[in-house]
Design an enzyme around this catalytic site. Structure first.
Site, mmCIF file in Angstrom:
data_model
loop_
_atom_site.group_PDB
_atom_site.id
_atom_site.type_symbol
_atom_site.label_atom_id
_atom_site.label_comp_id
_atom_site.label_asym_id
_atom_site.label_seq_id
_atom_site.Cartn_x
_atom_site.Cartn_y
_atom_site.Cartn_z
ATOM 1 N N ARG A 256 -17.459 0.021 -1.919
ATOM 2 C CA ARG A 256 -16.531 -0.308 -0.841
ATOM 3 C C ARG A 256 -17.014 -1.630 -0.235
ATOM 4 O O ARG A 256 -18.195 -1.787 0.044
ATOM 5 C CB ARG A 256 -16.554 0.781 0.227
ATOM 6 N N ARG B 21 -3.654 8.068 -6.270
ATOM 7 C CA ARG B 21 -4.297 7.044 -7.087
ATOM 8 C C ARG B 21 -4.668 7.658 -8.439
ATOM 9 O O ARG B 21 -5.320 8.694 -8.498
ATOM 10 C CB ARG B 21 -5.532 6.510 -6.376
ATOM 11 N N LYS C 55 0.869 -1.186 0.000
ATOM 12 C CA LYS C 55 0.000 0.000 0.000
ATOM 13 C C LYS C 55 0.902 1.231 0.000
ATOM 14 O O LYS C 55 1.516 1.565 1.014
ATOM 15 C CB LYS C 55 -0.923 0.015 1.221
ATOM 16 N N PHE D 214 -1.575 -1.423 -10.305
ATOM 17 C CA PHE D 214 -2.173 -2.482 -9.482
ATOM 18 C C PHE D 214 -3.443 -3.091 -10.064
ATOM 19 O O PHE D 214 -3.945 -4.082 -9.537
ATOM 20 C CB PHE D 214 -2.420 -2.000 -8.050
#
EC number: 6.5.1.1
Length: 588
Positions: A417, A257, A252, A342
């Site tokens: 989420r 981002r 992380k 990622f």
């Protein structure tokens, strides 16, 4: 469509804080709205003219708006400023001022939603030496023909101070009810919105072509996809309890981002909040196409500042130097980065969202070559606590914040989420086991050295089920003088006349803000609170959760939307985790 219908609806919405009432007012408005106008109504409800990624901003200053009111009404600027100071809202002040209007307009043109929207769009596009004069001319032309109430809301839209307290979820609920009669159909609208990031377009297709066409929404290259988000866990053991026996762990990284849309040499970059940030990263634009072995592609990455001599990762704040309008070439040289990939969301004309994580990772590694600038974020398959601990230690030694944990068989859930992605961050010695990203909802005026700034801020978590922001603490430590100056500049335009309906707080602040800015804090522990509203009644009846000795870390998470802030469920998890740690220690 007459603008008075919209102004009346806005007026009703401003008068309530209840989500059900807001939804009902929206349903009534949508049913009155002609099909060809629905997208404009949805954009205006959101206080914008186009979706965020198009970057259309009105850019009208208060001084210019005051001059336009004076020109339209014949009332001196000084008197308008006095009225404005009384209430702190120029829209409300305009209502009072225009009721005293001394000028008479003989040729009055109808004020329609279409006319207001097109005029605002012209204002947003104006540039150059005479742009301010032209803006005032356009604003005055609207105010001349508007009623005081209509003028009030035209000005609020212009200045970005329309505070209806309506979240996107509420808009989608109302659209589903108005055009299908069933709130459950919001899920279809939500999927369309998640892949298009354009709620106005979703509304337009729903109104003109029906729900079946909304179901056909697909990824469009160079339109951002709403990002998938992660829950947090406190320990390796908790991660295994939630994710099972085998899952992926990734470093992380503390960067920005970035969603990358690439076709040939054309590259467009979007932030986590869907802003087009291509201009901040000319080095990515130049270098990334050389690594791509596909006709077109959408990737996700962390852009991370590095020490060019050592290769070591630097804090996120270093990237803020790239957000200046000028001298970006100098910033690129002074603050070099690496692009750490990622995920892959789209490749060769096909969506990858439905693919499992493992398939997406393999595809990404196959179609993107690594070099000194572009990397695949380190990943390992872990099966037990020891595996996680070893990889966690490696990540910390490499300069990361911790780990992202991902189930191998999960699709990419755009805009959601959930437990398919979890984050496990490094411990803060003698402090709560993780930092929290909290929304600034209120401020308290500073004293002494802090006079003239907000000395203390009221912060909130995000309550997903109710789409509200719930107070969790006041924070006044950790701020440098420079931080306080910068926060004042950021927060002052967000001041509201009354508390936003989405804010849930018993504590009264000196001023309330539109819940938009996210900052990072740490604390010594989480405690039960009779005052704060975070997780109220979830642990104990009549009690919420609060942070003890909160401290600002120095990080303003400008790349995050308010809805990306730490949730009450995350705070409950942290609270329960610290209680378990205390219990375990007592048994030693």
């Amino acid at each position: 469509m007459e603008f008075s219908i919209l102004a009346d609806s806005f007026n009703k919405m401003e008068s309530t804080r209840k989500r059900l009432e807001l939804t009902q007012y929206l349903v009534e408005l949508f049913k009155k709205t002609p099909q060809e106008v629905i997208s404009k109504i949805v954009y205006l409800l959101q206080g914008k003219l186009r979706p965020d990624f198009e970057g259309v901003e009105l850019g009208v200053a208060e001084k210019l708006a005051i001059r336009a009111i004076s020109k339209s009404s014949g009332i001196p600027i000084k008197k308008i400023e006095e009225e404005y100071r009384k209430g702190g809202d120029l829209g409300h002040a305009a209502t009072t001022i225009l009721e005293q209007k001394t000028q008479t307009t003989f040729l009055v043109e109808d004020i329609t939603v279409e006319r207001v929207y097109e005029t605002l769009f012209k204002i947003a596009k104006l540039e150059g030496n005479r742009s301010q004069d032209m803006k005032m001319k356009y604003i005055s032309s609207l105010l001349n023909d508007a009623s005081p109430l209509e003028a009030s809301f035209i000005l609020k839209i212009l200045l970005g101070t329309l505070r209806l307290g309506i979240a996107e979820n509420t808009v989608m609920d109302a659209l589903a009810l108005a055009f299908s009669g069933n709130k459950e159909n919001r899920k279809i609208l939500e999927h369309a919105y998640n892949v298009s990031s354009d709620l106005g377009k979703v509304a337009e297709v729903l109104a003109t072509e029906g729900l079946a066409e909304v179901e056909k929404f697909k990824i469009i290259l160079f339109n951002p996809i709403r990002p998938m988000l992660a829950d947090r866990v406190k320990s390796e053991q908790e991660a295994i309890e939630k994710m099972g026996n085998e899952f992926a762990a990734e470093y992380k990284l503390d960067g920005e981002r970035v969603q990358l849309h690439i076709e040939g040499d054309k590259v467009v970059l979007f932030s986590r909040s869907l802003e087009n940030i291509s201009s901040y990263y000319p080095d990515i634009i130049e270098k990334i196409p050389k690594t791509i072995q596909a006709e077109n592609i959408v990737l996700e990455a962390e852009a991370v500042a590095i020490n060019e001599n050592t290769g070591e990762f630097l804090p996120f704040q270093e990237l803020m130097h790239r957000r200046r309008k000028y001298k970006i070439e100098k910033a690129v040289t002074q603050y070099p980065i690496t692009v750490n990939l990622f995920d892959i969301l789209y490749c060769n004309g096909k969506s990858c969202l439905e693919l499992d994580y493992k398939e997406r990772r393999e595809k990404m590694e196959k179609v993107v070559k690594e070099d000194d600038f572009v990397k695949h974020i380190p990943m390992a398959i872990v099966k037990n606590e020891n595996d996680i601990e070893d990889f966690f230690e490696n990540s910390i030694n490499a300069g990361s914040e911790g780990l992202m944990l991902k189930t191998l068989v999960s699709p990419y859930q755009a805009g959601s989420r959930g437990s398919h992605w979890l984050k496990l961050k490094r411990e803060y010695q003698n402090e709560l086991g993780d930092s929290l990203d909290l929304v600034v909802i209120g401020g308290f005026f500073g004293k002494g050295r802090r006079t003239g700034n907000y000395g203390t801020l009221l912060l909130a978590t995000y309550e997903e089920d109710e789409d509200t922001f719930t107070s969790i603490c006041k924070v006044g430590t950790g701020f440098s003088d420079e931080d306080l100056d910068q926060l004042y500049q950021i927060l002052n335009p967000k001041v509201t006349i009354k508390k936003n309906p989405r804010i849930n707080s018993e504590m009264e602040a000196d001023v309330w803000f539109e819940p938009e800015l996210v900052i990072e804090v740490v604390a010594s522990e989480i405690t039960l609170s009779p005052i704060h509203k975070a997780a109220r009644d979830k642990i104990r009846k009549g009690a919420g959760l609060a942070l003890r000795f909160p401290k600002f870390t120095g990080k303003m998470r400008v790349e995050k939307m308010a809805e990306d802030a730490s949730t009450n469920e995350e705070v409950i998890t942290l609270y329960q985790g610290q209680k378990k740690v205390a219990h375990d220690k007592s048994l030693m």
